[in-house]
Design an enzyme around this catalytic site. Structure first.
Site, mmCIF file in Angstrom:
data_model
loop_
_atom_site.group_PDB
_atom_site.id
_atom_site.type_symbol
_atom_site.label_atom_id
_atom_site.label_comp_id
_atom_site.label_asym_id
_atom_site.label_seq_id
_atom_site.Cartn_x
_atom_site.Cartn_y
_atom_site.Cartn_z
ATOM 1 N N GLY A 1 0.944 -1.304 0.157
ATOM 2 C CA GLY A 1 -0.100 -0.009 -0.079
ATOM 3 C C GLY A 1 0.736 1.293 0.202
ATOM 4 N N LYS B 1 -6.935 6.415 10.710
ATOM 5 C CA LYS B 1 -8.650 6.017 11.008
ATOM 6 C C LYS B 1 -8.498 5.841 12.355
ATOM 7 C CE LYS B 1 -10.653 3.450 7.917
ATOM 8 N NZ LYS B 1 -11.211 2.018 7.516
ATOM 9 N N ASP C 1 -4.910 1.854 10.758
ATOM 10 C CA ASP C 1 -6.515 1.644 11.087
ATOM 11 C C ASP C 1 -6.355 0.807 12.666
ATOM 12 O OD1 ASP C 1 -9.174 0.927 11.150
ATOM 13 O OD2 ASP C 1 -9.048 -0.430 9.443
ATOM 14 N N PHE D 1 -14.536 2.307 4.434
ATOM 15 C CA PHE D 1 -13.643 1.553 3.665
ATOM 16 C C PHE D 1 -13.202 2.341 2.462
ATOM 17 C CE2 PHE D 1 -11.996 -1.864 0.858
ATOM 18 C CZ PHE D 1 -11.143 -2.369 1.839
ATOM 19 N N ASP E 1 -6.082 -1.063 -1.535
ATOM 20 C CA ASP E 1 -6.826 -1.895 -2.455
ATOM 21 C C ASP E 1 -8.201 -2.458 -1.698
ATOM 22 O OD1 ASP E 1 -5.438 -3.518 -0.504
ATOM 23 O OD2 ASP E 1 -5.825 -5.192 -1.680
ATOM 24 N N ASP F 1 0.379 3.515 4.049
ATOM 25 C CA ASP F 1 -0.764 4.370 3.543
ATOM 26 C C ASP F 1 -1.929 4.382 4.505
ATOM 27 O OD1 ASP F 1 -1.028 1.437 3.892
ATOM 28 O OD2 ASP F 1 -2.320 1.213 1.900
HETATM 29 C C1 PRP Z 1 -2.969 -2.226 5.030
HETATM 30 C C2 PRP Z 1 -2.131 -0.894 5.156
HETATM 31 C C3 PRP Z 1 -1.457 -0.844 6.481
HETATM 32 C C4 PRP Z 1 -2.210 -1.870 7.389
HETATM 33 C C5 PRP Z 1 -3.091 -0.965 8.468
HETATM 34 O O1 PRP Z 1 -2.082 -3.344 4.434
HETATM 35 O O2 PRP Z 1 -1.132 -0.900 4.132
HETATM 36 O O3 PRP Z 1 -0.197 -1.798 6.366
HETATM 37 O O4 PRP Z 1 -3.518 -2.719 6.570
HETATM 38 O O5 PRP Z 1 -3.955 -1.550 9.119
HETATM 39 P P1 PRP Z 1 -4.080 -1.950 10.563
HETATM 40 O O6 PRP Z 1 -3.555 -0.469 11.116
HETATM 41 O O7 PRP Z 1 -5.337 -2.304 11.013
HETATM 42 O O8 PRP Z 1 -2.953 -2.770 10.862
HETATM 43 P P2 PRP Z 1 -2.544 -4.761 4.205
HETATM 44 O O9 PRP Z 1 -2.230 -5.817 5.194
HETATM 45 O O10 PRP Z 1 -3.896 -4.732 3.444
HETATM 46 O O11 PRP Z 1 -1.473 -5.051 3.040
HETATM 47 P P3 PRP Z 1 -1.227 -4.216 1.498
HETATM 48 O O12 PRP Z 1 -0.384 -2.837 1.971
HETATM 49 O O13 PRP Z 1 -0.354 -4.954 0.657
HETATM 50 O O14 PRP Z 1 -2.641 -3.809 0.819
#
Ligand code: PRP
Length: 180
Positions: free
Chosen positions: A43, A130, A102, A151, A158, A99
């Site tokens: 991300g 968030k 959350d 979302f 993604d 990115d």
């Molecule tokens: C997403 C984003 C963060 C994480 C945040 O990554 O890029 O790394 O989730 O969420 P959290 O605070 O609830 O842990 P993801 O695991 O979807 O992988 P990606 O970056 O490959 O999409």
């Protein structure tokens, strides 16, 4: 606007402005430090690319691949390292580029790991925050935009690996993930 997007939350100009102001602040804060930017794939890619070009310092960049979502819309809480760093961060001032923060499961896990590996400092620069999604208390040091509990996709984010290429951050129409 893409047909699957209900609303744009952060537009292209706003993203550019965030990269300039955050880059300027990081340039000031990391004078005389041993900065390394660490991007958490996948991300982070558009953001680390734009942010890094607004940091006027000598620094290097490394990447790690971690995942916690596994294709759904909610965090599993289970953070997996899919690809590790290829260099040591011992004694370095690590700035993790994300990115979105959350639940904070990802960032808290990786920060603890980096401290254990001997980093001098570990801080976070995230495009989006968030706070309503938190499962662990954590306040990122550099935040581009605080967003509500929706979302979002685009600019690296993604749903099921799609929409990362959108040049803005938008709210995905619920029917897109409800019909899967
Ligand atoms: C997403 C984003 C963060 C994480 C945040 O990554 O890029 O790394 O989730 O969420 P959290 O605070 O609830 O842990 P993801 O695991 O979807 O992988 P990606 O970056 O490959 O999409």
């Amino acid at each position: 606007m893409h047909k699957d997007i209900a609303q744009i939350l952060v537009n292209e100009q706003e993203i550019k402005d965030i990269c300039v102001s955050m880059g300027n602040q990081i340039t000031k804060d990391y004078q005389n430090k041993n900065l390394i930017l660490v991007g958490l794939l996948k991300g982070c890619v558009p953001f680390i690319s734009d942010l890094s070009r607004n940091i006027d310092l000598k620094f290097d960049m490394a990447y790690m691949s971690v995942a916690s979502y596994h294709g759904g819309i909610a965090s599993s809480g289970d953070v997996k390292i899919k690809m590790d760093l290829d260099i040591s961060i011992k004694g370095r001032d690590v700035l993790i580029v994300e990115d979105i923060v959350d639940t904070a499961n990802t960032i808290v896990t990786i920060m603890e790991l980096f401290k254990h590996r001997g980093a001098n400092t570990v801080k976070i620069a995230t495009l989006l925050d968030k706070p309503e999604g938190r499962l662990k208390p954590y306040q990122p040091e550099y935040v581009g935009r605080v967003i509500p509990k929706a979302f979002v996709v685009g600019y690296g984010l993604d749903y099921d690996e799609y929409y990362r290429n959108l040049p803005y951050v938008g709210i995905l129409k619920p029917e897109v993930y409800n019909t899967k």
